[in-house]
Scaffold this active site. Sequence first.
Site, PDB file in Angstrom:
ATOM      1  N   HIS A   1      -4.780 -19.391  -6.220  1.00 27.60           N
ATOM      2  CA  HIS A   1      -5.117 -19.154  -5.140  1.00 27.60           C
ATOM      3  C   HIS A   1      -6.253 -19.729  -4.498  1.00 27.60           C
ATOM      4  CE1 HIS A   1      -2.839 -15.029  -5.832  1.00 27.60           C
ATOM      5  NE2 HIS A   1      -1.958 -15.823  -5.598  1.00 27.60           N
ATOM      6  N   GLU A  20      -5.050 -17.643   0.381  1.00 21.47           N
ATOM      7  CA  GLU A  20      -4.830 -16.242   0.960  1.00 21.47           C
ATOM      8  C   GLU A  20      -5.893 -16.171   1.856  1.00 21.47           C
ATOM      9  OE1 GLU A  20      -3.311 -13.676  -2.974  1.00 21.47           O
ATOM     10  OE2 GLU A  20      -5.350 -14.541  -3.043  1.00 21.47           O
ATOM     11  N   HIS A  78       3.444 -11.151  -4.811  1.00 23.63           N
ATOM     12  CA  HIS A  78       2.090 -10.542  -5.269  1.00 23.63           C
ATOM     13  C   HIS A  78       2.442  -9.116  -5.497  1.00 23.63           C
ATOM     14  CE1 HIS A  78      -1.842  -9.029  -5.897  1.00 23.63           C
ATOM     15  NE2 HIS A  78      -2.553 -10.401  -5.616  1.00 23.63           N
ATOM     16  N   ASP A  83     -15.073  -9.695  -3.512  1.00 21.73           N
ATOM     17  CA  ASP A  83     -13.905 -10.324  -3.339  1.00 21.73           C
ATOM     18  C   ASP A  83     -13.954 -10.276  -1.888  1.00 21.73           C
ATOM     19  OD1 ASP A  83     -11.527 -11.613  -3.557  1.00 21.73           O
ATOM     20  OD2 ASP A  83     -10.453  -9.712  -4.046  1.00 21.73           O
ATOM     21  N   HIS A  98     -12.174 -15.319  -6.868  1.00 22.84           N
ATOM     22  CA  HIS A  98     -12.454 -14.371  -7.997  1.00 22.84           C
ATOM     23  C   HIS A  98     -13.328 -15.401  -9.147  1.00 22.84           C
ATOM     24  CE1 HIS A  98      -8.614 -11.952  -6.767  1.00 22.84           C
ATOM     25  NE2 HIS A  98      -9.660 -12.206  -5.703  1.00 22.84           N
ATOM     26  N   ARG A 116       0.665  -1.278   0.028  1.00 22.65           N
ATOM     27  CA  ARG A 116       0.001   0.043   0.093  1.00 22.65           C
ATOM     28  C   ARG A 116       0.992   1.178   0.174  1.00 22.65           C
ATOM     29  NH1 ARG A 116      -4.992  -1.699   0.407  1.00 22.65           N
ATOM     30  NH2 ARG A 116      -5.329  -4.072   1.754  1.00 22.65           N
ATOM     31  N   HIS A 132      -2.522  -8.100 -10.425  1.00 24.06           N
ATOM     32  CA  HIS A 132      -3.803  -7.734 -11.162  1.00 24.06           C
ATOM     33  C   HIS A 132      -3.652  -6.495 -12.182  1.00 24.06           C
ATOM     34  CE1 HIS A 132      -5.702  -8.870  -6.882  1.00 24.06           C
ATOM     35  NE2 HIS A 132      -5.297  -9.742  -7.528  1.00 24.06           N
ATOM     36  N   ASP A 169      -7.801 -17.514  -9.253  1.00 26.89           N
ATOM     37  CA  ASP A 169      -8.236 -17.296  -7.573  1.00 26.89           C
ATOM     38  C   ASP A 169      -9.492 -18.091  -7.713  1.00 26.89           C
ATOM     39  OD1 ASP A 169      -9.560 -16.177  -5.527  1.00 26.89           O
ATOM     40  OD2 ASP A 169      -7.692 -15.037  -5.224  1.00 26.89           O
ATOM     41  N   HIS A 182     -12.610 -13.159   1.065  1.00 23.63           N
ATOM     42  CA  HIS A 182     -12.045 -14.492   1.012  1.00 23.63           C
ATOM     43  C   HIS A 182     -12.697 -15.176   2.466  1.00 23.63           C
ATOM     44  CE1 HIS A 182      -8.455 -13.595  -1.578  1.00 23.63           C
ATOM     45  NE2 HIS A 182      -9.777 -13.414  -2.133  1.00 23.63           N
ATOM     46  N   TYR A 228      -0.825  -3.393  -4.578  1.00 25.99           N
ATOM     47  CA  TYR A 228      -2.425  -3.151  -4.684  1.00 25.99           C
ATOM     48  C   TYR A 228      -2.417  -1.843  -5.403  1.00 25.99           C
ATOM     49  CZ  TYR A 228      -3.498  -7.069  -1.816  1.00 25.99           C
ATOM     50  OH  TYR A 228      -3.615  -8.239  -1.022  1.00 25.99           O
ATOM     51  N   GLU A 232      -3.469 -12.192 -12.904  1.00 26.44           N
ATOM     52  CA  GLU A 232      -4.433 -12.613 -12.242  1.00 26.44           C
ATOM     53  C   GLU A 232      -5.727 -12.453 -12.522  1.00 26.44           C
ATOM     54  OE1 GLU A 232      -5.733 -13.461  -7.491  1.00 26.44           O
ATOM     55  OE2 GLU A 232      -3.833 -12.062  -7.925  1.00 26.44           O
TER      56      GLU A 232
END
Length: 268
Positions: free
Chosen positions: A201, A246, A51, A214, A167, A21, A91, A164, A216, A54, A130
């Site tokens: 994932h 994840e 990964h 989304d 997803h 982030r 992503h 994923d 999880h 974001y 992904e």
Amino acid sequence: AVNRAREAGANTFQIFSSSPRMWRAADIKPADAKKMRDLRAEFAVGPVAIHASYLINLCSQTEAVRVNSIAGFRGEVERALALGAEYLVLHPGSWKGLTREEGLRLAAESIEQAIAGIAWQGADFRILIENTAGAEFSLGGKLEQVAELVERLRPCAPMGVCLDTCHVHVAGYDIVSEDGYIETMKLVESTVGFDAVKVWHCNDAKAAMGSKLDRHEHIGEGTIGAATFRRLLHDERFAHCAFIAETPVDAPGDEARNVGVLRTLAAG
């Protein structure tokens, strides 16, 4: 990271190479990279996926965001190579304000710019696109979009796909019913192809199929269910894949618990 994976009962793992982030990232110290490589070799842990941040949006209509994203993604690639990671999961981003075709074109061009001049010859490394949860303007919500982006980038980069489960499910693809799983896998084969999928994932979902949310959930405790993960883990077409959880960490030991559930489903 290697020791945490072993403590959780895992033989593969995924990490962030910097804060996901923040744009600013520290360089990888050679001594740290060597320690990871040595520990991985000692305990036979791998492959390793990183990964991407974001913040990265390589198809943003805002030039400043796209410029930062290109620089940020280049840093991700450089750190992945320094650490000896096999995969970098990305992503693609949001094409809000553009057309879908413009978004695909911008994402491909931005990735090409980000990796220009990077020497990875001889490295066991791939960029994995992904699939996303299918939110409006999110590139990768359709398997066709993932396939098209990978195909556009094959000439300039080692490419692959990360799928994923959450997803896939919330984007509207049925992997829960037996017939639905068969039909969805036919679509996987005709779009991205089984060989291109390098990582799954493994995440159960809090939300319903097709909800585009989304969220999880622990393995076997969501709207996907344990039977689907058992079916996936026993699917020989993905025998070459890494399966990485994840799932939420709501209490100490949750990582090991979810890995344990996946191992039990894979064995049974």
